[in-house]
Enzyme design. Structure first.
Site, PDB file in Angstrom:
ATOM      1  NE  ARG A 198      52.290  49.044  59.528  1.00  0.00           N
ATOM      2  CZ  ARG A 198      52.811  48.764  60.723  1.00  0.00           C
ATOM      3  NH1 ARG A 198      52.051  48.292  61.676  1.00  0.00           N
ATOM      4  NH2 ARG A 198      54.080  48.989  60.971  1.00  0.00           N
ATOM      5  NE  ARG A 227      65.265  52.452  55.958  1.00  0.00           N
ATOM      6  CZ  ARG A 227      64.071  53.037  55.862  1.00  0.00           C
ATOM      7  NH1 ARG A 227      63.411  53.075  54.723  1.00  0.00           N
ATOM      8  NH2 ARG A 227      63.533  53.605  56.936  1.00  0.00           N
ATOM      9  CD  GLU A 246      68.253  56.181  50.576  1.00  0.00           C
ATOM     10  OE1 GLU A 246      67.820  57.065  51.337  1.00  0.00           O
ATOM     11  OE2 GLU A 246      67.631  55.154  50.299  1.00  0.00           O
ATOM     12  CG  HIS A 266      64.174  57.189  51.023  1.00  0.00           C
ATOM     13  ND1 HIS A 266      65.114  56.602  51.833  1.00  0.00           N
ATOM     14  CD2 HIS A 266      62.967  56.810  51.536  1.00  0.00           C
ATOM     15  CE1 HIS A 266      64.519  55.905  52.801  1.00  0.00           C
ATOM     16  NE2 HIS A 266      63.195  56.027  52.632  1.00  0.00           N
TER      17      HIS A 266
HETATM   18  C1  DGY Z   1      60.160  55.150  56.384  1.00  0.00           C
HETATM   19  O1  DGY Z   1      59.160  55.633  56.910  1.00  0.00           O
HETATM   20  O2  DGY Z   1      60.838  54.285  56.917  1.00  0.00           O
HETATM   21  C2  DGY Z   1      60.530  55.651  55.018  1.00  0.00           C
HETATM   22  O3  DGY Z   1      61.659  55.094  54.521  1.00  0.00           O
HETATM   23  C3  DGY Z   1      60.576  57.160  54.989  1.00  0.00           C
HETATM   24  O4  DGY Z   1      59.263  57.531  54.976  1.00  0.00           O
END
Ligand code: DGY
Length: 328
Positions: free
Chosen positions: A159, A241, A270, A289
């Site tokens: 998406r 990530r 993080e 993030h």
């Molecule tokens: C997720 O939704 O996986 C993001 O990293 C945090 O919103």
């Protein structure tokens, strides 16, 4: 639903909490601090709970699940769930929910913000001005790279990758994607992107943007070997990530000039320790993030996480479940 205690690991947006608090059978325990509970605190707090609303910062592993025998549902307020031991949850027939779809556009917008900031040196420029270094317009001052007409390589075409591709149309970019499970023909027409092997994307893209989940297969997908194949002077954007990128190799590529710049919303770990060499580099834009962090997206994520939780507590199928095999 029987009386149920739910531990929420941070104060999530009010709409989500209101949904939970609106149920008289649900006792809601919210972790009040800005910082997450430690693993030990989390284990202790969830011990007598029927539900856990978790965030990406919370390690939900097999020992933690074993310490919470009454747990009936884990609802993650995020689309990614690499912090959760899904196999352990599934083995116990514990449904795990997530919040897909509602943060797609916010995250794609932010990938673009990082791409533009890295290409046109926006943050460096801001630092330059605030430090009082700006004395006059100069033809070579903080020149960056053009975005329009450039080639964009998307690694991962779910998406969010597709939403990033759609935005690239406005910049007349050539967009290609690589996807671990192969081409996604039905998404190509809407996005204007075409499939290419990973090595082709690495070698030919001016901009690379990562949109894969973190799994065993994608950990350090962007390592020294991959970065050696990258077109010299390319820009890397990561809103996926931190673990998808080998950070030592990234640092080397940014200092050697293999990469011109990077825009990172995620790092490993993080937060980054303040002595991380990445923080010494001018050509990296780093955000904490926050790619899904629009007011609208975070509100929808909280609502969805609460809805997943309430469905699970009632014994209904979670509307968004990442291990539907628990219902088999
Ligand atoms: C997720 O939704 O996986 C993001 O990293 C945090 O919103």
């Amino acid at each position: 639903m029987p009386n149920s205690k739910v531990f929420v690991t941070r104060a999530i947006p009010a709409d989500g909490l209101a949904l939970l608090n609106g149920q008289s059978e649900v006792e809601v325990d919210v972790w009040p601090d800005m910082l997450p509970p430690t693993y030990e605190e989390l284990t202790q707090r969830v011990r007598d709970c029927a539900g856990l609303i978790s965030l990406v910062t919370d390690r939900v592993d097999a020992p933690l699940l074993a310490a919470a025998p009454n747990l009936r549902v884990v609802s993650q307020m995020a689309v990614g769930f690499d912090n959760i031991d899904l196999a352990a949850a599934t083995a116990r027939r514990l449904p795990v929910g997530n919040t897909p779809g509602v943060l797609t556009d916010a995250t794609a917008d932010f990938a673009w913000a990082l791409l533009m900031a890295a290409a046109r040196r926006v943050v460096e420029g801001d630092r330059f001005v605030r430090a009082g270094h700006w004395k006059a317009w100069h033809p070579t001052l903080l020149v960056g790279l053009e975005v329009h007409g450039a080639s964009l390589g998307l690694i991962g075409f779910g998406r969010i990758g597709q939403a990033v591709a759609r935005r690239a149309r406005g910049f007349d970019m050539r967009v290609r994607y690589y996807n671990g499970s192969g081409p996604v023909p039905e998404a190509e027409a809407a996005s204007g992107a075409t499939y290419a092997p990973l090595d082709t994307l690495l070698a030919e893209s001016d901009f690379l943007s990562l949109h894969v989940p973190l799994t065993l297969a994608t950990r350090h997908l962007i390592n020294a070997t991959a970065l050696a194949k990258v077109k010299r002077g390319a820009i890397l954007v990561n809103t996926a990530r931190g673990g998808v990128v080998d950070q030592a190799a990234l640092h080397a590529a940014l200092t050697s000039g293999r990469l011109a710049a990077a825009g990172l919303d995620v790092t490993d770990p993080e937060p980054l320790p303040m002595n991380s060499p990445l923080l010494q580099l001018e050509n990296v834009v780093i955000a904490p993030h926050i790619a899904s962090g629009s007011l609208q997206a975070r509100t929808r994520m909280a609502t969805m996480a609460a809805e997943n939780m309430l469905a699970g507590l009632r014994g209904d199928r979670l509307p968004y479940c990442v291990n539907p095999e628990v219902y088999g």
